[in-house]
Design an enzyme around this catalytic site. Structure first.
Site, PDB file in Angstrom:
ATOM      1  N   LYS A 105       0.961  -1.040  -0.043  1.00 18.88           N
ATOM      2  CA  LYS A 105       0.091  -0.089  -0.273  1.00 18.88           C
ATOM      3  C   LYS A 105       0.518   0.928  -0.266  1.00 18.88           C
ATOM      4  CE  LYS A 105      -4.014   1.463   0.015  1.00 18.88           C
ATOM      5  NZ  LYS A 105      -5.013   1.175  -1.754  1.00 18.88           N
TER       6      LYS A 105
ATOM      7  N   ASP B 238      -6.630 -15.768   3.334  1.00 19.09           N
ATOM      8  CA  ASP B 238      -7.854 -16.337   3.695  1.00 19.09           C
ATOM      9  C   ASP B 238      -8.292 -16.467   2.167  1.00 19.09           C
ATOM     10  OD1 ASP B 238      -6.751 -17.377   5.959  1.00 19.09           O
ATOM     11  OD2 ASP B 238      -7.131 -15.395   7.083  1.00 19.09           O
TER      12      ASP B 238
END
Length: 347
Positions: A185, A245
């Protein structure tokens, strides 16, 4: 040749699926010169119950002298309010063994295409690896504070931590399609700006591979939109936790995905990516595939036994192709019956 495998069955369905993987390992090594000595130790909630510690001293000592470690699953509501939680034991083990690299292969076998929540045309052929930094970042950064009306955590990375995980990703990519995507990011976070700079430097060491960058929010969308685009994803601890996940839902179940964590000492830990599922523990209905495939990953990565690993994997997928499925895949086969069917195919 004898190898010491430390067994951390843990909590919930952990002991059941661990029994399956050990039975499969014993079968596949029957006709070889390799033998495993399985040394069981309390860990997680079981460690708290037995020793008032999720990572008892004797468990850690055994792990530090192991050739490899198999971990089942930890945690459950029983310990949610405990002074020490099972998850603290896992973080402490990763830190003690310096398990800095978590590797999660993401594949969607043909037999599971119909189980995926994503269109078959999108997920067919999915085959990528998430390489997650495991011992730094916001999970370990200091200072951290929780007050009545305010709280903060620190996302800390240094150059050495970034270099070693990015190198790990490139090394894996060299045996695949030679494509590394670094996820960060960097448009917002200082730690991500450093991450991107170091990733660019490491890429120069691997001229046979290509490096691309992706912001984490964009990467999260693309994993669902076009998972076949990826080869090797490398990212920091928190982003890797979330993205791996997310990617794990592509096959339609957590029950078929293994993972491995590697450290500087050469000791590796192998575990399924799912949790302890305490609601179905002891019912003989848990899917043991991810634990069995974690054991096959151990054979391949820690001991170089490719043929044995492939034999286990083929037996698992052939069993599912035959319609022998546990309840998470829409079947009615028990854990123990599924395991015996896998063993039968290995024979």
């Amino acid at each position: 040749m004898e190898k010491k495998i430390v067994v951390l069955a843990g909590d919930g369905i952990g002991p059941e699926i661990m029994a399956s993987s050990i039975a499969v390992l014993k079968e596949v090594t029957k006709s070889s010169d390799l033998t495993f000595s399985f040394e069981e130790h309390a860990f997680g909630g079981a460690g708290i119950d037995q020793k008032n510690d999720p990572l008892p001293e004797e468990t850690l000592a055994a792990c530090q002298t192991a050739d490899a470690i198999l971990l089942g699953a930890i945690g459950g509501p029983k310990w949610d309010q405990a002074a020490k939680t099972p998850e603290q034991g896992l973080l402490a083990l990763r830190k003690a063994l310096k398990l800095f690299a978590n590797i999660r292969p993401i594949q969607v076998p043909e037999v599971l295409l119909e189980r995926s929540p994503i269109k078959e045309s999108i997920v067919r052929g999915t085959d990528f690896v998430v390489v997650r930094e495991l011992t730094s970042g916001i999970y370990f950064g200091e200072p951290r504070f929780l007050g009545e009306n305010e709280a903060y955590d620190t996302c800390y990375y240094n150059e050495t931590e970034i270099r070693r995980i990015v190198r790990q990703a490139f090394s894996i990519a060299q045996g695949r399609k030679k494509q590394v995507m670094s996820v960060d990011k960097a448009n917002v976070l200082a730690s991500s700006k450093l991450w991107r700079k170091i990733a660019e430097e490491i890429a120069l060491e691997f001229p046979d591979c290509t490096l691309t960058h992706q912001y984490v929010d964009s990467a999260a969308m693309k994993i669902i939109q076009n998972p076949r685009e990826f080869d090797v994803i490398v990212t920091e601890n928190l982003f890797g936790d979330v993205l791996s996940d997310e990617a794990s839902v592509l096959p339609g179940t957590l029950g078929v995905l293994p993972s491995a964590s590697y450290g500087e000492s050469g000791i590796a830990l192998y575990e399924p990516i799912h949790g302890s599922a305490p609601d179905i523990a002891g019912q003989d209905i848990a899917n043991p595939v991810s634990m069995i495939l974690s054991a096959s990953l151990m054979l391949r990565q820690s001991f170089g036994l490719e043929a044995m690993a492939e034999k286990i994997e083929k037996a698992c997928f052939d069993t599912m192709e035959a319609g022998i499925l546990t309840s998470d895949l829409g079947g009615t086969t028990s854990t123990s019956t599924f395991t015996q069917e896998v063993i039968k195919r290995i024979k």
